[in-house]
Scaffold this active site. Structure first.
Site, PDB file in Angstrom:
ATOM      1  N   HIS A 109      28.848  31.388  34.382  1.00 23.04           N
ATOM      2  CA  HIS A 109      28.595  29.990  33.995  1.00 23.04           C
ATOM      3  C   HIS A 109      28.489  29.068  35.208  1.00 23.04           C
ATOM      4  O   HIS A 109      28.603  27.853  35.071  1.00 23.04           O
ATOM      5  CB  HIS A 109      29.681  29.493  33.032  1.00 23.04           C
ATOM      6  CG  HIS A 109      29.572  30.106  31.661  1.00 23.04           C
ATOM      7  ND1 HIS A 109      30.584  30.028  30.731  1.00 23.04           N
ATOM      8  CD2 HIS A 109      28.564  30.798  31.062  1.00 23.04           C
ATOM      9  CE1 HIS A 109      30.206  30.669  29.615  1.00 23.04           C
ATOM     10  NE2 HIS A 109      28.994  31.143  29.796  1.00 23.04           N
ATOM     11  N   THR A 177      40.228  34.069  27.132  1.00 17.56           N
ATOM     12  CA  THR A 177      39.037  33.428  26.561  1.00 17.56           C
ATOM     13  C   THR A 177      39.125  33.436  25.041  1.00 17.56           C
ATOM     14  O   THR A 177      39.579  34.419  24.448  1.00 17.56           O
ATOM     15  CB  THR A 177      37.725  34.068  27.070  1.00 17.56           C
ATOM     16  OG1 THR A 177      36.604  33.459  26.405  1.00 17.56           O
ATOM     17  CG2 THR A 177      37.676  35.571  26.871  1.00 17.56           C
TER      18      THR A 177
HETATM   19  C1  BJW Z   1      45.712  31.457  27.756  1.00 21.54           C
HETATM   20  C2  BJW Z   1      46.599  30.688  28.439  1.00 21.54           C
HETATM   21  C3  BJW Z   1      47.409  31.353  29.353  1.00 21.54           C
HETATM   22  C4  BJW Z   1      45.569  29.373  27.179  1.00 21.54           C
HETATM   23  N1  BJW Z   1      47.296  32.667  29.490  1.00 21.54           N
HETATM   24  N2  BJW Z   1      45.618  32.774  27.888  1.00 21.54           N
HETATM   25  C5  BJW Z   1      25.081  31.264  17.488  1.00 21.54           C
HETATM   26  C6  BJW Z   1      25.227  32.611  17.830  1.00 21.54           C
HETATM   27  C7  BJW Z   1      25.125  33.029  19.135  1.00 21.54           C
HETATM   28  C8  BJW Z   1      24.906  32.128  20.150  1.00 21.54           C
HETATM   29  C9  BJW Z   1      24.776  30.799  19.826  1.00 21.54           C
HETATM   30  C10 BJW Z   1      24.844  30.381  18.512  1.00 21.54           C
HETATM   31  N3  BJW Z   1      24.662  29.025  18.497  1.00 21.54           N
HETATM   32  C11 BJW Z   1      24.487  28.607  19.758  1.00 21.54           C
HETATM   33  C12 BJW Z   1      24.559  29.664  20.579  1.00 21.54           C
HETATM   34  C13 BJW Z   1      24.465  29.658  22.056  1.00 21.54           C
HETATM   35  C14 BJW Z   1      25.594  28.954  22.770  1.00 21.54           C
HETATM   36  C15 BJW Z   1      26.933  29.206  22.066  1.00 21.54           C
HETATM   37  O1  BJW Z   1      27.596  30.194  22.294  1.00 21.54           O
HETATM   38  N4  BJW Z   1      27.388  28.292  21.240  1.00 21.54           N
HETATM   39  C16 BJW Z   1      28.627  28.508  20.508  1.00 21.54           C
HETATM   40  C17 BJW Z   1      29.445  27.252  20.523  1.00 21.54           C
HETATM   41  C18 BJW Z   1      28.314  29.070  19.133  1.00 21.54           C
HETATM   42  N5  BJW Z   1      25.605  29.524  24.101  1.00 21.54           N
HETATM   43  C19 BJW Z   1      24.818  29.095  25.050  1.00 21.54           C
HETATM   44  O2  BJW Z   1      24.093  28.135  24.908  1.00 21.54           O
HETATM   45  C20 BJW Z   1      24.846  29.867  26.358  1.00 21.54           C
HETATM   46  N6  BJW Z   1      23.537  30.244  26.707  1.00 21.54           N
HETATM   47  C21 BJW Z   1      22.791  31.088  25.953  1.00 21.54           C
HETATM   48  O3  BJW Z   1      23.207  31.570  24.919  1.00 21.54           O
HETATM   49  O4  BJW Z   1      21.559  31.383  26.480  1.00 21.54           O
HETATM   50  C22 BJW Z   1      20.686  32.215  25.722  1.00 21.54           C
HETATM   51  C23 BJW Z   1      20.916  33.698  25.893  1.00 21.54           C
HETATM   52  C24 BJW Z   1      20.373  34.563  24.979  1.00 21.54           C
HETATM   53  C25 BJW Z   1      20.566  35.907  25.101  1.00 21.54           C
HETATM   54  C26 BJW Z   1      21.306  36.433  26.137  1.00 21.54           C
HETATM   55  C27 BJW Z   1      21.831  35.590  27.035  1.00 21.54           C
HETATM   56  C28 BJW Z   1      21.655  34.214  26.900  1.00 21.54           C
HETATM   57  C29 BJW Z   1      25.413  29.022  27.467  1.00 21.54           C
HETATM   58  C30 BJW Z   1      26.865  28.726  27.287  1.00 21.54           C
HETATM   59  C31 BJW Z   1      27.344  27.794  28.382  1.00 21.54           C
HETATM   60  C32 BJW Z   1      28.822  27.446  28.236  1.00 21.54           C
HETATM   61  N7  BJW Z   1      29.167  26.443  29.154  1.00 21.54           N
HETATM   62  C33 BJW Z   1      30.558  25.996  29.250  1.00 21.54           C
HETATM   63  C34 BJW Z   1      30.582  24.832  30.226  1.00 21.54           C
HETATM   64  C35 BJW Z   1      30.324  25.374  31.649  1.00 21.54           C
HETATM   65  C36 BJW Z   1      30.564  24.390  32.705  1.00 21.54           C
HETATM   66  C37 BJW Z   1      31.921  23.728  32.637  1.00 21.54           C
HETATM   67  O5  BJW Z   1      32.972  24.356  32.852  1.00 21.54           O
HETATM   68  O6  BJW Z   1      31.893  22.518  32.411  1.00 21.54           O
HETATM   69  O7  BJW Z   1      31.385  27.078  29.684  1.00 21.54           O
HETATM   70  S1  BJW Z   1      31.267  25.569  27.679  1.00 21.54           S
HETATM   71  C38 BJW Z   1      32.886  26.179  28.048  1.00 21.54           C
HETATM   72  O8  BJW Z   1      33.212  27.265  27.144  1.00 21.54           O
HETATM   73  C39 BJW Z   1      32.784  26.783  29.434  1.00 21.54           C
HETATM   74  C40 BJW Z   1      33.566  28.048  29.266  1.00 21.54           C
HETATM   75  O9  BJW Z   1      33.206  28.984  30.295  1.00 21.54           O
HETATM   76  C41 BJW Z   1      33.216  28.486  27.883  1.00 21.54           C
HETATM   77  C42 BJW Z   1      34.196  29.468  27.289  1.00 21.54           C
HETATM   78  O10 BJW Z   1      35.448  28.909  27.131  1.00 21.54           O
HETATM   79  P1  BJW Z   1      36.762  29.778  27.316  1.00 21.54           P
HETATM   80  O11 BJW Z   1      36.853  30.218  28.726  1.00 21.54           O
HETATM   81  O12 BJW Z   1      36.813  30.833  26.290  1.00 21.54           O
HETATM   82  O13 BJW Z   1      37.896  28.678  27.088  1.00 21.54           O
HETATM   83  P2  BJW Z   1      38.616  28.240  25.713  1.00 21.54           P
HETATM   84  O14 BJW Z   1      39.287  26.964  25.985  1.00 21.54           O
HETATM   85  O15 BJW Z   1      37.688  28.285  24.589  1.00 21.54           O
HETATM   86  O16 BJW Z   1      39.688  29.401  25.474  1.00 21.54           O
HETATM   87  C43 BJW Z   1      40.808  29.548  26.329  1.00 21.54           C
HETATM   88  C44 BJW Z   1      41.659  30.707  25.809  1.00 21.54           C
HETATM   89  O17 BJW Z   1      42.732  30.907  26.717  1.00 21.54           O
HETATM   90  C45 BJW Z   1      42.296  30.413  24.420  1.00 21.54           C
HETATM   91  O18 BJW Z   1      42.156  31.550  23.587  1.00 21.54           O
HETATM   92  C46 BJW Z   1      43.785  30.201  24.746  1.00 21.54           C
HETATM   93  O19 BJW Z   1      44.661  30.664  23.735  1.00 21.54           O
HETATM   94  C47 BJW Z   1      43.945  31.033  25.988  1.00 21.54           C
HETATM   95  N8  BJW Z   1      45.010  30.578  26.870  1.00 21.54           N
HETATM   96  N9  BJW Z   1      46.462  29.349  28.005  1.00 21.54           N
HETATM   97  C48 BJW Z   1      46.385  33.336  28.699  1.00 21.54           C
HETATM   98  N10 BJW Z   1      48.349  30.672  30.052  1.00 21.54           N
END
Ligand code: BJW
Length: 235
Positions: A109, A177
């Protein structure tokens, strides 16, 4: 050589380093709306506002209080202990894995400490603020500089390399995640379908928890060092 252990990390691994997650109760998305800061449309509509959001996070990341924790360090030690066999794929845009010593690392990302130019596509190391007036150091165009991060609707980075590794790894480990964001949320199915053993280390069950064969729940800074030690002793 393709890695035998692929490790996906998310915001939870950096929580104990002082960085907020996204979807927890006090997370980033409880304070700002995705539609306002994390889409290309938001940037086109309000570049200054989006720059302010990332400028704040870039300054915070460089604060003296932010440092790699025991989980980042344990993954770096695992890579040193099993040379050529470990690949960390992080969704995080922070630099805590590399500060801990990880070298086999993909930032799918993007990276907060880089900026790129929409005009000439050149990416640059970036530690200061960005604004709509910032000129590109390469082509000098003004108005095209943006954070080197992947917003919703944009293609994550290095996907070919990631899928190649998922298709051949023996073990897939997901750490900190929530499994809400694709394509990363689909990696467990991909790896499992190709025959890998799947492991989840998280504070709580993720969206994809049923796809993991081994699951341990608790804070990453405690779980990950113990699990990495186990892998080092077993391999
Ligand atoms: C702990 C803890 C501790 C707490 N110890 N654990 C329907 C189906 C499929 C896909 C899509 C769909 N509709 C839309 C889409 C696409 C979309 C998507 O996924 N949307 C969803 C919301 C449904 N995705 C995209 O647009 C992506 N691109 C894409 O799909 O391109 C097309 C493609 C097609 C085919 C192949 C490949 C590509 C792009 C996604 C970009 C995400 N960007 C962000 C922002 C980045 C910049 C920034 O940081 O500002 O990325 S969003 C944000 O979420 C960030 C993160 O990397 C990402 C994931 O979050 P993460 O890391 O999981 O954090 P949390 O907060 O959700 O979870 C934290 C976890 O830690 C929790 O479980 C806690 O319990 C735990 N935790 N403390 C251990 N101490």
């Amino acid at each position: 050589m393709l890695p035998s252990i692929v490790i996906l990390t998310g915001a939870g691994i950096s929580k104990e380093s002082g960085l907020d997650t996204f979807r927890d109760k006090d997370g980033i998305w409880s304070k700002v709306r995705i539609e306002d800061v994390a889409t290309p449309e938001a940037f086109a509509r309000n570049p200054r506002g989006v720059h302010e959001f990332y400028n704040w996070r870039r300054r915070n990341l460089q604060g003296a209080h932010i440092a790699p924790n025991a989980a980042h360090k344990a993954l770096a030690a695992l890579e040193r202990g099993l040379p050529g066999r470990v690949l960390v794929v992080t969704q995080n845009i922070d630099n805590l894995h590399e500060r801990a010593g990880s070298e086999s690392l993909i930032h799918m990302h993007g990276e907060l400490l880089k900026a790129r130019c929409a005009e000439c596509a050149a990416a640059h190391e970036w530690r200061g603020d960005l604004s709509p007036e910032t000129p590109c150091p390469a082509c000098t165009a003004v108005g095209g500089m943006r954070p080197h991060v992947v917003w919703f609707g944009e293609m994550p980075l290095d996907m070919e390399r990631i899928y190649a590794a998922l298709g051949t790894c023996e073990t897939f480990i997901s750490i900190g995640t929530s499994g809400n964001v694709y394509p990363a949320a689909g990696f467990v199915a991909e790896a499992r379908g190709a025959g890998a053993r799947t492991v989840e280390l998280n504070l709580e069950p993720s969206e994809g928890a049923s796809l993991f064969q081994e699951k341990l729940y608790g804070p990453a800074a405690s779980l990950v060092p113990a699990y990495a030690e186990k892998l080092l002793n077993r391999n």
